[in-house]
Design a protein around this motif. Structure first.
Motif, PDB file in Angstrom:
ATOM      1  N   GLU A 214       0.735  -1.462   0.081  1.00 22.79           N
ATOM      2  CA  GLU A 214       0.307   0.128   0.089  1.00 22.79           C
ATOM      3  C   GLU A 214       0.734   0.951  -0.132  1.00 22.79           C
ATOM      4  OE1 GLU A 214      -0.383  -2.064   2.262  1.00 22.79           O
ATOM      5  OE2 GLU A 214      -1.849  -3.588   1.678  1.00 22.79           O
ATOM      6  N   ILE A 215       2.041   1.463   0.743  1.00 22.09           N
ATOM      7  CA  ILE A 215       3.176   2.666   0.885  1.00 22.09           C
ATOM      8  C   ILE A 215       3.443   2.299  -0.887  1.00 22.09           C
ATOM      9  CG2 ILE A 215       4.700   2.879   1.947  1.00 22.09           C
ATOM     10  CD1 ILE A 215       2.240   2.866   3.966  1.00 22.09           C
ATOM     11  N   VAL A 216       4.164   1.280  -1.469  1.00 19.12           N
ATOM     12  CA  VAL A 216       4.299   1.795  -2.572  1.00 19.12           C
ATOM     13  C   VAL A 216       3.623   2.037  -3.853  1.00 19.12           C
ATOM     14  CG1 VAL A 216       6.079  -0.167  -4.128  1.00 19.12           C
ATOM     15  CG2 VAL A 216       6.487  -0.400  -2.014  1.00 19.12           C
ATOM     16  N   ASP A 217       2.198   1.620  -3.579  1.00 20.05           N
ATOM     17  CA  ASP A 217       1.698   2.143  -4.367  1.00 20.05           C
ATOM     18  C   ASP A 217       1.347   3.571  -4.424  1.00 20.05           C
ATOM     19  OD1 ASP A 217       0.630   0.258  -5.568  1.00 20.05           O
ATOM     20  OD2 ASP A 217      -1.226  -0.618  -4.246  1.00 20.05           O
ATOM     21  N   ALA A 218       1.274   4.300  -3.227  1.00 20.17           N
ATOM     22  CA  ALA A 218       1.265   5.638  -2.978  1.00 20.17           C
ATOM     23  C   ALA A 218       2.100   6.435  -3.150  1.00 20.17           C
ATOM     24  CB  ALA A 218       1.035   6.179  -1.498  1.00 20.17           C
ATOM     25  N   LEU A 219       3.731   5.930  -3.308  1.00 17.73           N
ATOM     26  CA  LEU A 219       4.329   6.385  -3.734  1.00 17.73           C
ATOM     27  C   LEU A 219       4.946   6.603  -5.079  1.00 17.73           C
ATOM     28  CD1 LEU A 219       7.513   5.170  -1.307  1.00 17.73           C
ATOM     29  CD2 LEU A 219       6.342   6.973  -0.980  1.00 17.73           C
ATOM     30  N   VAL A 220       4.207   6.151  -5.629  1.00 18.41           N
ATOM     31  CA  VAL A 220       4.557   5.083  -7.036  1.00 18.41           C
ATOM     32  C   VAL A 220       3.567   5.608  -7.860  1.00 18.41           C
ATOM     33  CG1 VAL A 220       4.259   3.660  -8.979  1.00 18.41           C
ATOM     34  CG2 VAL A 220       5.013   2.592  -6.775  1.00 18.41           C
ATOM     35  N   GLU A 221       2.983   6.013  -7.343  1.00 19.12           N
ATOM     36  CA  GLU A 221       1.254   7.395  -7.764  1.00 19.12           C
ATOM     37  C   GLU A 221       1.532   9.106  -7.417  1.00 19.12           C
ATOM     38  OE1 GLU A 221      -0.799   6.469  -9.683  1.00 19.12           O
ATOM     39  OE2 GLU A 221      -0.762   4.426  -8.943  1.00 19.12           O
ATOM     40  N   GLY A 290      -6.145  -1.899   5.994  1.00 19.44           N
ATOM     41  CA  GLY A 290      -6.139  -3.303   5.501  1.00 19.44           C
ATOM     42  C   GLY A 290      -4.525  -3.305   4.892  1.00 19.44           C
ATOM     43  N   THR A 291      -3.953  -5.067   5.360  1.00 21.57           N
ATOM     44  CA  THR A 291      -2.854  -4.599   5.118  1.00 21.57           C
ATOM     45  C   THR A 291      -2.203  -6.179   4.529  1.00 21.57           C
ATOM     46  OG1 THR A 291      -0.304  -4.541   4.750  1.00 21.57           O
ATOM     47  CG2 THR A 291      -1.349  -4.477   7.062  1.00 21.57           C
ATOM     48  N   THR A 292      -1.717  -6.802   3.907  1.00 22.23           N
ATOM     49  CA  THR A 292      -1.177  -8.208   3.221  1.00 22.23           C
ATOM     50  C   THR A 292       0.309  -8.006   4.753  1.00 22.23           C
ATOM     51  OG1 THR A 292       0.117  -7.575   1.442  1.00 22.23           O
ATOM     52  CG2 THR A 292      -2.130  -8.585   1.535  1.00 22.23           C
ATOM     53  N   THR A 293       1.389  -7.136   5.298  1.00 24.21           N
ATOM     54  CA  THR A 293       2.418  -7.937   5.892  1.00 24.21           C
ATOM     55  C   THR A 293       1.686  -7.418   6.957  1.00 24.21           C
ATOM     56  OG1 THR A 293       2.216  -5.009   5.596  1.00 24.21           O
ATOM     57  CG2 THR A 293       2.880  -6.148   4.315  1.00 24.21           C
ATOM     58  N   VAL A 294       3.079  -7.953   7.609  1.00 25.30           N
ATOM     59  CA  VAL A 294       2.905  -8.079   9.468  1.00 25.30           C
ATOM     60  C   VAL A 294       2.694  -7.185   9.745  1.00 25.30           C
ATOM     61  CG1 VAL A 294       4.629  -9.123  11.196  1.00 25.30           C
ATOM     62  CG2 VAL A 294       3.763 -10.544   9.685  1.00 25.30           C
ATOM     63  N   TRP A 295       2.075  -6.475  11.506  1.00 33.01           N
ATOM     64  CA  TRP A 295       2.349  -5.093  11.802  1.00 33.01           C
ATOM     65  C   TRP A 295       3.456  -5.318  12.458  1.00 33.01           C
ATOM     66  CZ3 TRP A 295       0.291  -0.534   9.473  1.00 33.01           C
ATOM     67  CH2 TRP A 295       0.142   0.062  10.728  1.00 33.01           C
ATOM     68  N   THR A 296       3.624  -3.989  12.155  1.00 35.60           N
ATOM     69  CA  THR A 296       4.736  -3.492  13.256  1.00 35.60           C
ATOM     70  C   THR A 296       4.511  -2.233  14.428  1.00 35.60           C
ATOM     71  OG1 THR A 296       6.722  -2.752  12.698  1.00 35.60           O
ATOM     72  CG2 THR A 296       6.790  -5.317  12.609  1.00 35.60           C
ATOM     73  N   SER A 297       5.121  -2.503  15.387  1.00 41.04           N
ATOM     74  CA  SER A 297       5.373  -0.656  15.643  1.00 41.04           C
ATOM     75  C   SER A 297       5.619   0.465  14.867  1.00 41.04           C
ATOM     76  CB  SER A 297       5.683  -0.655  17.608  1.00 41.04           C
ATOM     77  OG  SER A 297       7.413  -0.716  17.582  1.00 41.04           O
ATOM     78  N   ALA A 298       6.929   0.052  13.813  1.00 41.16           N
ATOM     79  CA  ALA A 298       6.986   0.734  13.078  1.00 41.16           C
ATOM     80  C   ALA A 298       7.000   1.227  11.869  1.00 41.16           C
ATOM     81  CB  ALA A 298       8.619   0.676  13.144  1.00 41.16           C
ATOM     82  N   SER A 299       5.876   0.533  11.909  1.00 39.61           N
ATOM     83  CA  SER A 299       4.924   0.183   9.604  1.00 39.61           C
ATOM     84  C   SER A 299       3.796   1.764   9.913  1.00 39.61           C
ATOM     85  CB  SER A 299       3.407  -0.504  10.160  1.00 39.61           C
ATOM     86  OG  SER A 299       4.241  -2.362  10.574  1.00 39.61           O
ATOM     87  N   GLU A 300       3.492   1.647   8.962  1.00 42.15           N
ATOM     88  CA  GLU A 300       3.010   3.086   8.590  1.00 42.15           C
ATOM     89  C   GLU A 300       1.370   2.723   7.658  1.00 42.15           C
ATOM     90  OE1 GLU A 300       6.750   5.485   7.227  1.00 42.15           O
ATOM     91  OE2 GLU A 300       6.574   3.634   5.341  1.00 42.15           O
TER      92      GLU A 300
END
Length: 366
Positions: A214-221, A290-300
């Motif tokens: 989701e972050i990659v998509d936003a950066l690319v767009e 929602g995200t497919t990644t593992v969530w951590t305290s450093a996630s965005e």
């Protein structure tokens, strides 16, 4: 290879951050001995891996400026782990005190900052390793001699603890019981085959990139809107996949809120928040991610300008619900999503220093 591992371990006992004769010899063994042996095995790895890869490669390092406490040599896919700080790979890690060496399936655990490698938060690294163990459990069970935790005995301020946290599974070889050449080769082939499988399934289980899709998509767009082409985009989601993830996240969030006694209305199509939750006189403005990644305290997460404005205005009558580790099934048409782990932040205070602008609108006026 057995003798190479033994000689490096013996030199570990003479470790110095300076380029002493012992450390010079260690460097020659790592780069010219261990790495060369690994390169000799690449044709076998390519042949025997269950998932075809054409870009197996080898890298070794024993110093970045000062001599490393834990030298290493790794096998990896160049397109999936173009740096030891990124992706997944199989690596020899030499214990700081020279008593053992590990052949480890692990991940990038550090970032290059201000001229040196800085380790990533250990919590997130451990969670990603745990997630990988879960999705690979059927394959890893084939080798009961694997260990899930390694002990490098390196100082806490070094990268050693990060390597330990980032390990999914490993073969442990003690100096006093180093295995034969045949066993070393078989163990390498086995872990490389597991690695090739992990490369294949990583996008589906949220382990493809250190940055969430989701972050990659936003950066690319954002770059595309500004007329820039962004390289190294990593794994991205198409519209059908995004919809599946969003629907799954909303379903998990709605189930949670209903269980807490709220009447829930999905308003995401018309409002700057996702769910309107009411219980008696209480009303909550709920943001769902929602995200497919593992969530951590450093996630965005990604927020729109209107979302930020709304949640700044409505605090403390607001909530952030994050559904992580969603499993995406691309075999179905359209894709489907299941699972997910829920994180609840209530009330949700948006901290302005944590907001990072991805792009700007600029009025060109003379």
């Amino acid at each position: 290879m057995r003798e190479l591992l033994r000689d490096v371990l013996l030199l570990q006992r003479e470790w110095s951050w300076k380029n002493t004769p012992a450390m010079q010899k260690r460097g020659r063994l790592i780069h010219g001995g261990v790495a060369d042996w690994l390169r000799e095995q690449l044709p076998v790895l390519k042949r025997d891996a269950p998932v075809e890869l054409d870009d197996w490669d080898v890298e070794a390092r024993d110093a970045t400026g000062n001599k490393s406490v834990v030298p290493w040599a790794r096998v990896y896919s160049a397109s999936r782990s173009d740096s030891a700080t990124k992706g997944w790979y199989v690596v020899y890690l030499f214990g700081a005190q020279g008593d053992s060496v590990y052949l480890s399936l692990m991940q990038g655990t550090s970032e290059w900052q201000n001229g040196e490698f800085k380790r990533r938060p250990l919590e997130g690294t451990r969670l990603r390793a745990q997630r990988a163990r879960e999705v690979l459990s059927a394959r890893l069970r084939a080798r009961p001699d694997l260990v899930e935790q390694i002990t490098l005995k390196a100082p806490k301020h070094t990268l050693g603890p990060a390597y330990e946290a980032g390990t999914v599974a490993a073969f442990e070889y003690s100096l006093d019981a180093l295995p034969s050449e045949e066993v070393l080769r078989d163990d390498l082939i086995f872990l490389a085959s597991v690695l090739s499988h992990l490369y294949d399934i990583a996008p589906v289980v949220g382990l493809a990139d250190d940055v969430a899709p989701e972050i990659v998509d936003a950066l690319v767009e954002a770059d595309r809107s500004a007329g820039k082409a962004r390289r190294g985009q990593g794994f991205r989601l198409d519209s059908a996949e995004r919809i599946a993830i969003e629907r799954r996240a909303v379903a998990v969030a709605t189930e949670y809120l209903t269980g807490e006694g709220y009447d829930v209305t999905d308003v995401g199509a018309t409002e700057s928040y996702d769910l309107d939750a009411r219980r008696g006189e209480q009303r909550l403005y709920v943001e769902v991610k929602g995200t497919t990644t593992v969530w951590t305290s450093a996630s965005e997460i990604i927020l729109t300008k209107k979302e930020v404005e709304l949640h700044l205005r409505e605090y403390p009558n607001n909530m952030l619900l994050i559904v992580s580790s969603i499993v995406l099934d691309r075999s179905a048409t359209p894709p489907s999503a299941s699972g997910g782990e829920l994180q609840v932040i209530h009330p949700w205070r948006i901290v302005r220093p944590n907001l990072t602008p991805l792009s700007y609108r600029y009025l060109v006026a003379e």
